[in-house]
Design a protein around this motif. Structure first.
Motif, PDB file in Angstrom:
ATOM      1  N   ALA A 208       0.832  -1.209   0.000  1.00  0.00           N
ATOM      2  CA  ALA A 208       0.000   0.000   0.000  1.00  0.00           C
ATOM      3  C   ALA A 208       0.862   1.253   0.000  1.00  0.00           C
ATOM      4  CB  ALA A 208      -0.937  -0.008   1.201  1.00  0.00           C
ATOM      5  N   GLN A 209       1.947   1.226   0.767  1.00  0.00           N
ATOM      6  CA  GLN A 209       2.851   2.380   0.809  1.00  0.00           C
ATOM      7  C   GLN A 209       3.554   2.558  -0.538  1.00  0.00           C
ATOM      8  OE1 GLN A 209       5.787   2.203   3.941  1.00  0.00           O
ATOM      9  NE2 GLN A 209       6.937   3.928   3.109  1.00  0.00           N
TER      10      GLN A 209
ATOM     11  N   ALA B 221       1.189   4.164  -2.879  1.00  0.00           N
ATOM     12  CA  ALA B 221       0.988   5.573  -2.541  1.00  0.00           C
ATOM     13  C   ALA B 221       2.159   6.425  -3.021  1.00  0.00           C
ATOM     14  CB  ALA B 221       0.797   5.726  -1.037  1.00  0.00           C
TER      15      ALA B 221
ATOM     16  N   GLN C  53      -5.141   1.139  -6.583  1.00  0.00           N
ATOM     17  CA  GLN C  53      -4.926   1.628  -5.224  1.00  0.00           C
ATOM     18  C   GLN C  53      -5.841   0.857  -4.267  1.00  0.00           C
ATOM     19  OE1 GLN C  53      -2.719   3.830  -4.087  1.00  0.00           O
ATOM     20  NE2 GLN C  53      -1.902   4.364  -6.098  1.00  0.00           N
TER      21      GLN C  53
ATOM     22  N   ASP D 227      -8.319   0.341  -0.871  1.00  0.00           N
ATOM     23  CA  ASP D 227      -9.361   1.162  -0.240  1.00  0.00           C
ATOM     24  C   ASP D 227      -8.722   2.021   0.843  1.00  0.00           C
ATOM     25  OD1 ASP D 227     -11.246  -0.023  -1.870  1.00  0.00           O
ATOM     26  OD2 ASP D 227     -11.838  -1.522  -0.379  1.00  0.00           O
ATOM     27  N   ASP D 228      -9.488   2.923   1.404  1.00  0.00           N
ATOM     28  CA  ASP D 228      -8.968   3.859   2.402  1.00  0.00           C
ATOM     29  C   ASP D 228      -8.325   3.175   3.606  1.00  0.00           C
ATOM     30  OD1 ASP D 228      -9.719   6.004   0.845  1.00  0.00           O
ATOM     31  OD2 ASP D 228     -11.633   6.308   1.893  1.00  0.00           O
ATOM     32  N   ASP D 229      -8.755   1.963   3.923  1.00  0.00           N
ATOM     33  CA  ASP D 229      -8.188   1.255   5.070  1.00  0.00           C
ATOM     34  C   ASP D 229      -6.936   0.454   4.706  1.00  0.00           C
ATOM     35  OD1 ASP D 229      -9.303  -0.785   3.590  1.00  0.00           O
ATOM     36  OD2 ASP D 229     -10.619  -1.522   5.193  1.00  0.00           O
ATOM     37  N   GLY D 230      -6.459   0.600   3.464  1.00  0.00           N
ATOM     38  CA  GLY D 230      -5.241  -0.083   3.040  1.00  0.00           C
ATOM     39  C   GLY D 230      -5.450  -1.495   2.546  1.00  0.00           C
TER      40      GLY D 230
ATOM     41  N   TRP E  61      -7.302  -4.262  -0.250  1.00  0.00           N
ATOM     42  CA  TRP E  61      -7.844  -4.339  -1.604  1.00  0.00           C
ATOM     43  C   TRP E  61      -9.121  -5.177  -1.588  1.00  0.00           C
ATOM     44  CZ3 TRP E  61      -2.744  -3.469  -0.908  1.00  0.00           C
ATOM     45  CH2 TRP E  61      -2.118  -2.575  -1.787  1.00  0.00           C
TER      46      TRP E  61
END
Length: 196
Positions: free
Chosen positions: A147-148, A151, A164, A166-169, A171
């Motif tokens: 995830a990092q 980003a 990318q 989801d907001d919580d990291g 998929w």
């Protein structure tokens, strides 16, 4: 050259150091990228966008989890010796300001690596292993949190079209690859997806 390598490593392998430049040139030959700056010697600029170096190949190669980190100095010494031999065979004059492998133009770097990884070469396993880790840095960012890496715009993961999280990291995929679910959820499955 051995004393130069030792000095380079004692200084912590600065960006322009023999060890760093050689490993970057090797990684760039495996997965080429564009030059980071105009007089970048390690990266040949044989491709556009980020390659193995920009994907963090040097960090992955030096990570102790790979098991090859302790042998990198020997590989640097050997590939530079092979580059000197290759240059002599082809009548190439090498710039003494950079390591011999770095001094080779991209087509010659590629030809030398092809020779070193060819079946029957006595050191083939080492060069193939080094190439695999360079590919791994680009293809999977194995040394990074996914995830990092996404980003931060990791070039390999981006090139492969990884979406990318989801907001919580995490998929999640609303569309199933075959257009339907394969099976119903077992009634004893926990909220985390584990069997009860």
């Amino acid at each position: 050259m051995e004393s130069e390598l030792r000095d380079d490593n004692e200084r912590g392998a600065p960006d322009g150091g023999l060890r760093t430049m050689t490993l970057e040139a090797y990684a760039d030959t495996i997965v080429p990228g564009e030059k980071r700056f105009a007089d970048d010697r390690a990266i040949a600029g044989a491709s556009t966008g980020g390659g193995a170096v920009q994907a963090g190949a040097l960090d992955l190669l030096q990570w102790d989890a790979t098991g090859i980190h302790d042998g990198l100095d020997d590989l640097v010494r050997l590939v530079n010796e092979h580059a000197q031999t290759y240059a002599a065979e082809h009548g190439l004059a090498l710039d003494p300001a950079v390591p011999p492998f770095v001094a080779l133009e991209y087509p010659h770097r590629a030809a030398l690596i092809q020779r070193l990884t060819k079946p029957g070469h006595p050191e083939k396993e080492f060069w193939v292993l080094l190439a695999l880790f360079c590919n791994m840095a680009f293809d999977s960012a194995a040394h990074l949190n996914t995830a990092q890496a996404m980003a931060e715009g990791h070039p390999g993961l981006s090139a492969m079209g990884l979406t990318q999280p989801d907001d919580d990291g995490l998929w999640r995929f609303e569309d199933y690859s075959y257009g339907r679910k394969f099976a119903r959820l077992h009634p004893d499955t926990t909220s985390t997806g584990s069997p009860a």
